[in-house]
Design an enzyme around this catalytic site. Sequence first.
Site, mmCIF file in Angstrom:
data_model
loop_
_atom_site.group_PDB
_atom_site.id
_atom_site.type_symbol
_atom_site.label_atom_id
_atom_site.label_comp_id
_atom_site.label_asym_id
_atom_site.label_seq_id
_atom_site.Cartn_x
_atom_site.Cartn_y
_atom_site.Cartn_z
ATOM 1 N N TYR A 187 -24.710 -26.088 -31.624
ATOM 2 C CA TYR A 187 -23.556 -25.416 -32.016
ATOM 3 C C TYR A 187 -24.245 -23.203 -31.642
ATOM 4 O O TYR A 187 -24.207 -22.728 -33.288
ATOM 5 C CB TYR A 187 -22.976 -25.194 -33.780
ATOM 6 C CG TYR A 187 -22.004 -24.942 -33.843
ATOM 7 C CD1 TYR A 187 -20.486 -25.506 -33.149
ATOM 8 C CD2 TYR A 187 -21.449 -23.442 -34.796
ATOM 9 C CE1 TYR A 187 -19.468 -25.285 -33.650
ATOM 10 C CE2 TYR A 187 -19.971 -22.661 -34.952
ATOM 11 C CZ TYR A 187 -19.234 -24.054 -34.356
ATOM 12 O OH TYR A 187 -18.046 -23.792 -34.408
ATOM 13 N N GLY A 188 -25.055 -23.202 -31.010
ATOM 14 C CA GLY A 188 -24.820 -21.887 -29.920
ATOM 15 C C GLY A 188 -23.471 -21.289 -30.057
ATOM 16 O O GLY A 188 -22.886 -21.883 -30.707
ATOM 17 N N GLN A 231 -33.770 -29.910 -24.140
ATOM 18 C CA GLN A 231 -32.757 -30.643 -24.232
ATOM 19 C C GLN A 231 -33.153 -32.469 -23.937
ATOM 20 O O GLN A 231 -32.968 -33.672 -24.120
ATOM 21 C CB GLN A 231 -31.650 -30.371 -22.956
ATOM 22 C CG GLN A 231 -30.441 -29.323 -23.224
ATOM 23 C CD GLN A 231 -29.906 -29.543 -22.247
ATOM 24 O OE1 GLN A 231 -29.857 -29.759 -21.102
ATOM 25 N NE2 GLN A 231 -28.683 -28.588 -22.278
ATOM 26 N N HIS A 286 -25.700 -26.508 -17.924
ATOM 27 C CA HIS A 286 -25.847 -26.332 -16.420
ATOM 28 C C HIS A 286 -26.636 -27.559 -16.547
ATOM 29 O O HIS A 286 -27.070 -28.494 -16.904
ATOM 30 C CB HIS A 286 -27.217 -25.606 -17.349
ATOM 31 C CG HIS A 286 -28.552 -24.739 -16.372
ATOM 32 N ND1 HIS A 286 -28.071 -24.196 -15.160
ATOM 33 C CD2 HIS A 286 -29.502 -24.637 -16.809
ATOM 34 C CE1 HIS A 286 -29.521 -23.923 -14.434
ATOM 35 N NE2 HIS A 286 -29.939 -23.950 -15.434
ATOM 36 N N GLY A 289 -20.720 -17.725 -24.339
ATOM 37 C CA GLY A 289 -18.955 -18.595 -25.673
ATOM 38 C C GLY A 289 -18.306 -17.437 -26.038
ATOM 39 O O GLY A 289 -17.596 -17.789 -26.152
ATOM 40 N N GLU A 295 -30.939 -15.430 -11.973
ATOM 41 C CA GLU A 295 -31.302 -15.250 -12.905
ATOM 42 C C GLU A 295 -32.366 -14.292 -12.144
ATOM 43 O O GLU A 295 -33.293 -13.811 -13.291
ATOM 44 C CB GLU A 295 -32.135 -16.527 -13.823
ATOM 45 C CG GLU A 295 -30.386 -16.809 -14.507
ATOM 46 C CD GLU A 295 -30.712 -17.985 -15.379
ATOM 47 O OE1 GLU A 295 -29.952 -18.638 -16.135
ATOM 48 O OE2 GLU A 295 -31.710 -18.593 -15.373
ATOM 49 N N GLU A 327 -30.119 7.866 -17.350
ATOM 50 C CA GLU A 327 -30.230 8.114 -15.467
ATOM 51 C C GLU A 327 -30.507 6.172 -14.937
ATOM 52 O O GLU A 327 -29.556 5.970 -13.578
ATOM 53 C CB GLU A 327 -31.167 8.647 -14.955
ATOM 54 C CG GLU A 327 -30.522 10.121 -15.265
ATOM 55 C CD GLU A 327 -29.021 10.266 -14.705
ATOM 56 O OE1 GLU A 327 -28.591 9.694 -13.832
ATOM 57 O OE2 GLU A 327 -28.369 11.122 -15.665
#
Length: 329
Positions: A25-26, A86, A108, A134, A195, A227
Site C-alpha cells: 500500500y505504497g 517482489q 512493471h 499513484g 530512467e 540556473e
Amino acid sequence: MAKMYYDKDADLEVLKGKKIAIIGYGIQGRGQALNLRDSGLDVIVSELEGTENYNTAKADGFNPVLAAEAAKQADIIQILTQDHVQAKVYKEAIKPNLKKDKAIVFSHGFNIHFKQIKPPKKVDVFMVAPKGPGALVRQMYEEGKGVPCLVAVFQDASGNALKLALAYAKGIGGTRAGVIETTFEEETETDLFGEQVVLCGGTTELIKAGFETLVDAGYQPEIAYFECLHELKLITDLIYKTGIQGMRKRVSDTAEYGDLTRGKRIITERTRKEMKKILKQVQSGKFAREWIKENENGRPEFTKLRKADDEHPVEVIGKKLRGMMDWIK
C-alpha cells in the site's frame, strides 16, 4: 502504430464477483486500491502491521492482512511492492496460494521479464502500468479523468487475460485517457532505459555538471543552483504540456537559439553511443543481474553512491535555498 483501448473496450463486469488483492500500500498501491474500490470492485489490501503504509490503509477504510492471506482470498493479485522485494514476497506468500483461474498483475515487468518470478502455467499473468505516480492516478480518477496506462499479457491461461487487464485498467481510470498495448519485454526495457539515460541518470548528471562548471568558474553556488536545477521545472512543465517545440515557442528567442545551436554539443555522438551501450546492457539482463546481486550483497555500492550525492554541494545549497521558498513546501 500502437493499439489503443478506451472505456468502450473494457467491461468492469468481468471483475464483478472477484476479489482483488493489492500487495503493498505504497503511493501506487493506494491510488490503485482506492480507485478500484470506488469503481465498485472488491478490494483487499496487504501491508505489514505497524508500518506507515499499514496505518494509511486503515485510515482509508481497509483492514490490511499479510500477503499470504490476501493471496489466499483473492482471485486477482496485484504485486506492488518494490522490484527487489517482489520475488521474495511471491515465493513466500503468493506462490503457495495460487490456484487455477487466479491471476497475477504487475505494474512493471522487471521480475517477470528477468525471470525472478516464474508463475505456474495455470494462472493468468498480465500488466497494467499507469504512466504516472499513484497520487496522480488517484487525483485524475477523482476528477473524472484518468492517467494513460500500458497493458500487456504475459500468460493467458484462462483465455480472458486481456479482458481482465482492460477491466482492471478501467477500474483505476486508465481507459478514460487511453490504454496502450505493449509487452512485458518492451515495457521493462524502455522503462529501465528511460530512467537511466534521461529521466534520472541523464538529468541528474547534467544538473550536477552544469552546477559544477559554473561554481568552478567562480560564480556563486546559489546562482548556479537556480540556473541549473531550480528553473528546470519550468522547462520540463512546458515540454510536458506542449512538447519540445511548444516549450521553445514559450521561452525567449535567445534561449531557443542557444538550445538549437548548443544542445548537440552536449549530447554528442559519443553520448549517443553510450546510450546504445546502456540499452544493450538492459536488453541482455546485465543491469538486472547487477542490481539483483547488489541487493543480495546488502547494497554496498548503492549506499556509498547515495551517501556521496547526499553530500554534493548542489544538495547542500539546494536544501538551504528550498528552505527560503515556502511555496515549494
